[in-house]
Design an enzyme around this catalytic site. Structure first.
Site, PDB file in Angstrom:
ATOM      1  N   PHE A   6       0.818  -1.206   0.000  1.00 29.41           N
ATOM      2  CA  PHE A   6       0.000   0.000   0.000  1.00 29.41           C
ATOM      3  C   PHE A   6       0.862   1.271   0.000  1.00 29.41           C
ATOM      4  O   PHE A   6       1.921   1.309   0.626  1.00 29.41           O
ATOM      5  CB  PHE A   6      -0.865   0.071   1.256  1.00 29.41           C
ATOM      6  CG  PHE A   6      -1.888  -1.013   1.407  1.00 29.41           C
ATOM      7  CD1 PHE A   6      -3.189  -0.841   0.943  1.00 29.41           C
ATOM      8  CD2 PHE A   6      -1.566  -2.206   2.052  1.00 29.41           C
ATOM      9  CE1 PHE A   6      -4.149  -1.833   1.108  1.00 29.41           C
ATOM     10  CE2 PHE A   6      -2.523  -3.201   2.225  1.00 29.41           C
ATOM     11  CZ  PHE A   6      -3.813  -3.018   1.743  1.00 29.41           C
ATOM     12  N   ASP A   7       0.366   2.296  -0.660  1.00 31.14           N
ATOM     13  CA  ASP A   7       0.771   3.668  -0.366  1.00 31.14           C
ATOM     14  C   ASP A   7       0.161   3.997   1.003  1.00 31.14           C
ATOM     15  O   ASP A   7      -0.669   3.233   1.518  1.00 31.14           O
ATOM     16  CB  ASP A   7       0.224   4.587  -1.466  1.00 31.14           C
ATOM     17  CG  ASP A   7       0.315   6.049  -1.110  1.00 31.14           C
ATOM     18  OD1 ASP A   7       1.426   6.506  -0.787  1.00 31.14           O
ATOM     19  OD2 ASP A   7      -0.729   6.731  -1.141  1.00 31.14           O
TER      20      ASP A   7
END
Length: 217
Positions: A6-7
Site C-alpha cells: 500500500f501507499d
C-alpha cells in the site's frame, strides 16, 4: 497473488489534511507564504523533510522541519480519524497469510507517528519510506526494494495507491496496480496512466478479495 503493498497518505489513512495543515503552518511562519492545498500537493513526491528543504526560502530549515513534525504529532488525533473499514481489511489480509507492505514518500518520522496513533504498527512485513530511497515515486525504486525484502516476484504482488505517482511506480515495477479513491481526501481524481483496477470503496475491494477476483473490478 500473495503480497499486497500500500501507499499510505490518502490510501491507508486520511492523513492529507494534517499534511496540508502542517506544511501550510511551516511556510506561513518561516516564509510568510500562504500555500493552497493544491500548491502543497504539487510538491508531493519526496519526504516531508526534503519538501521543506527544496521549497522553503528561509535559511533555518532545520527549525522549520522540527515545526512540521511537532505540528503533525500535536494535531494528529484531531485531524486524522480511525477508519474501521481499513482496519478490517488489513486484519482480513493478515489473517489470510497475505504479506503486507507500505511504500510511501513519507519520512519515517511522520509515518511512525501515524502508525502508532492509528494502531497499525504490527500489520506490515516491510515498510519503505521516503528516507529509504534515492528516487521517490513515480520511480519504482521503493516498490522494487520492498519486493526484494519480501522475496516475492512482481507477478505475486499488487500495489494500491491514490496518486498518479503510485500508479506509474506500480506499472514500472510490473506489479498489479490498483488506483483507489476510497477515503475522503485522495490525490488524483482521474489517473493519467490507467491502473489495472480502480476502487472507490474499501467494501467493494474487500468483496473482490473474498470472491477471489483481485484481477477484476
Amino acid at each position: 497473488m500473495n503480497t499486497v503493498i500500500f501507499d499510505f497518505d490518502g490510501t491507508l489513512a486520511n492523513t492529507l489534511p494534517i499534511c496540508f495543515y502542517a506544511f501550510q503552518r511551516v511556510f506561513k511562519e518561516f516564509d510568510n507564504k500562504d500555500f493552497s492545498t493544491e500548491e502543497i500537493k504539487a510538491m508531493f513526491g519526496p519526504s516531508e523533510t526534503e519538501i521543506i528543504k527544496e521549497n522553503l526560502s528561509h535559511e533555518n530549515k532545520k527549525q522549520a522541519i522540527g515545526l512540521y513534525y511537532t505540528t503533525y504529532l500535536e494535531n494528529h488525533s484531531k485531524l486524522v480519524d480511525y477508519n474501521k473499514e481499513i482496519d478490517e481489511l488489513l486484519r482480513y489480509l493478515k489473517n489470510k497469510g497475505i504479506k503486507l507492505g507500505i511504500v510511501t514518500g513519507k519520512a519515517k518520522r511522520s509515518l511512525d507517528i501515524s502508525l502508532g496513533e492509528l494502531q497499525m504498527d504490527n500489520f506490515f512485513d516491510v515498510i519503505i519510506t521516503g528516507d529509504d530511497v534515492n528516487k521517490p515515486k513515480p520511480d519504482p525504486e521503493g516498490l522494487i526494494k520492498a519486493l526484494s525484502v519480501l522475496g516475492v516476484k512482481s507477478t505475486e504482488a499488487m500495489f494500491i495507491g491514490d496518486s498518479d505517482a503510485d500508479i506509474q511506480a506500480g506499472l514500472q515495477a510490473k506489479v498489479y496496480t490498483i488506483g483507489v479513491q476510497w477515503l475522503p481526501d485522495y490525490q488524483t481524481m482521474e489517473f493519467t496512466n490507467e491502473p489495472d483496477a480502480v476502487f472507490d470503496s474499501v467494501t467493494d475491494f474487500m468483496k473482490s478479495v473474498k470472491a477471489g477476483g483481485l484481477y477484476e473490478s
